[in-house]
Motif scaffolding. Sequence first.
Motif, mmCIF file in Angstrom:
data_model
loop_
_atom_site.group_PDB
_atom_site.id
_atom_site.type_symbol
_atom_site.label_atom_id
_atom_site.label_comp_id
_atom_site.label_asym_id
_atom_site.label_seq_id
_atom_site.Cartn_x
_atom_site.Cartn_y
_atom_site.Cartn_z
ATOM 1 N N SER A 99 0.807 -1.223 0.000
ATOM 2 C CA SER A 99 0.000 0.000 0.000
ATOM 3 C C SER A 99 0.839 1.271 0.000
ATOM 4 O O SER A 99 0.307 2.361 0.124
ATOM 5 N N SER A 100 2.146 1.137 -0.167
ATOM 6 C CA SER A 100 3.020 2.311 -0.174
ATOM 7 C C SER A 100 2.659 3.231 -1.329
ATOM 8 O O SER A 100 2.383 2.797 -2.436
ATOM 9 N N SER A 101 2.666 4.522 -1.077
ATOM 10 C CA SER A 101 2.339 5.470 -2.149
ATOM 11 C C SER A 101 3.529 5.728 -3.055
ATOM 12 O O SER A 101 3.398 6.298 -4.118
ATOM 13 N N THR A 102 4.709 5.320 -2.630
ATOM 14 C CA THR A 102 5.887 5.519 -3.477
ATOM 15 C C THR A 102 6.209 4.239 -4.216
ATOM 16 O O THR A 102 6.168 3.170 -3.652
ATOM 17 N N LEU A 103 6.543 4.375 -5.469
ATOM 18 C CA LEU A 103 6.907 3.204 -6.272
ATOM 19 C C LEU A 103 8.423 3.123 -6.342
ATOM 20 O O LEU A 103 9.054 3.778 -7.148
ATOM 21 N N TYR A 104 9.009 2.335 -5.446
ATOM 22 C CA TYR A 104 10.455 2.139 -5.520
ATOM 23 C C TYR A 104 10.788 1.115 -6.586
ATOM 24 O O TYR A 104 11.799 1.180 -7.233
ATOM 25 N N GLY A 105 9.930 0.149 -6.764
ATOM 26 C CA GLY A 105 10.163 -0.896 -7.741
ATOM 27 C C GLY A 105 9.707 -0.486 -9.126
ATOM 28 O O GLY A 105 8.991 0.487 -9.313
ATOM 29 N N VAL A 106 10.141 -1.247 -10.087
ATOM 30 C CA VAL A 106 9.791 -1.000 -11.487
ATOM 31 C C VAL A 106 8.668 -1.952 -11.874
ATOM 32 O O VAL A 106 8.773 -3.162 -11.686
ATOM 33 N N GLN A 107 7.584 -1.404 -12.414
ATOM 34 C CA GLN A 107 6.489 -2.250 -12.878
ATOM 35 C C GLN A 107 6.881 -2.899 -14.198
ATOM 36 O O GLN A 107 7.510 -2.288 -15.041
ATOM 37 N N GLY A 108 6.496 -4.157 -14.361
ATOM 38 C CA GLY A 108 6.831 -4.883 -15.580
ATOM 39 C C GLY A 108 6.043 -4.370 -16.778
ATOM 40 O O GLY A 108 4.914 -3.912 -16.657
ATOM 41 N N ALA A 109 6.657 -4.442 -17.948
ATOM 42 C CA ALA A 109 5.990 -4.024 -19.182
ATOM 43 C C ALA A 109 4.818 -4.943 -19.494
ATOM 44 O O ALA A 109 4.814 -6.122 -19.119
ATOM 45 N N ALA A 110 3.825 -4.404 -20.169
ATOM 46 C CA ALA A 110 2.676 -5.211 -20.583
ATOM 47 C C ALA A 110 3.110 -6.236 -21.626
ATOM 48 O O ALA A 110 4.041 -5.995 -22.402
ATOM 49 N N GLY A 111 2.430 -7.359 -21.642
ATOM 50 C CA GLY A 111 2.655 -8.355 -22.679
ATOM 51 C C GLY A 111 1.789 -8.047 -23.888
ATOM 52 O O GLY A 111 1.220 -6.955 -24.006
ATOM 53 N N THR A 112 1.678 -8.999 -24.791
ATOM 54 C CA THR A 112 0.860 -8.806 -25.984
ATOM 55 C C THR A 112 -0.113 -9.964 -26.155
ATOM 56 O O THR A 112 0.175 -11.102 -25.781
ATOM 57 N N ILE A 113 -1.264 -9.637 -26.724
ATOM 58 C CA ILE A 113 -2.282 -10.639 -27.061
ATOM 59 C C ILE A 113 -2.563 -10.478 -28.545
ATOM 60 O O ILE A 113 -2.929 -9.397 -29.004
ATOM 61 N N TYR A 114 -2.369 -11.556 -29.303
ATOM 62 C CA TYR A 114 -2.596 -11.524 -30.749
ATOM 63 C C TYR A 114 -3.770 -12.429 -31.072
ATOM 64 O O TYR A 114 -3.818 -13.586 -30.648
ATOM 65 N N ARG A 115 -4.749 -11.889 -31.822
ATOM 66 C CA ARG A 115 -5.917 -12.663 -32.253
ATOM 67 C C ARG A 115 -5.990 -12.636 -33.768
ATOM 68 O O ARG A 115 -5.974 -11.563 -34.373
ATOM 69 N N GLN A 116 -6.116 -13.821 -34.355
ATOM 70 C CA GLN A 116 -6.264 -13.917 -35.806
ATOM 71 C C GLN A 116 -7.372 -14.913 -36.123
ATOM 72 O O GLN A 116 -7.321 -16.059 -35.685
#
Length: 170
Positions: A99-116
Amino acid sequence: TCVGGGAVRLEVGGTLQIDGMVEADGLHTLNSYYAGSGGSIYLRAAAIVGAGGMSANGGTFTTDCGGAGGRIALYQTVAADFSGFTGTVEAHGGHKTDSSSTLYGVQGAAGTIYRQSAGDRPGAGTITINAWDAAIGSRNQYTELPVIGVGGAAKRSYSYATVLLAQKGV
């Protein structure tokens, strides 16, 4: 250390019905280690139907770095669209869980979803990047789309019919 999500690959000649969960999530961490990245899910069937879910999410963290989201690729060889599947599909990066208001860590990048679907030209389906409302900041990671394919002399350009960015997906 934390473990990545691994891989799931299913190729079905008929209809693939998913009413449970197909998961390739990275491992979450509650200590000061890095979380695991999401894995990959590859599904190919005449039609993909059901109300279940699929996820290749990065692991969450409390202090250091979240795992990047994985990759999900869904191919339908007969069905014209994905209206028969009403479940969830997620590949977001790991996020901070305390619940810390400071982000010391790095959030991971979003992945991808491919639909064909059957009516799409090969490689010209829809790619979705959904950051799951990740905080925007200089320390967080971003998802890049490749300009050229992987491989030796057979490299080729990618062109997608649609690119969807959702919930701060960048």
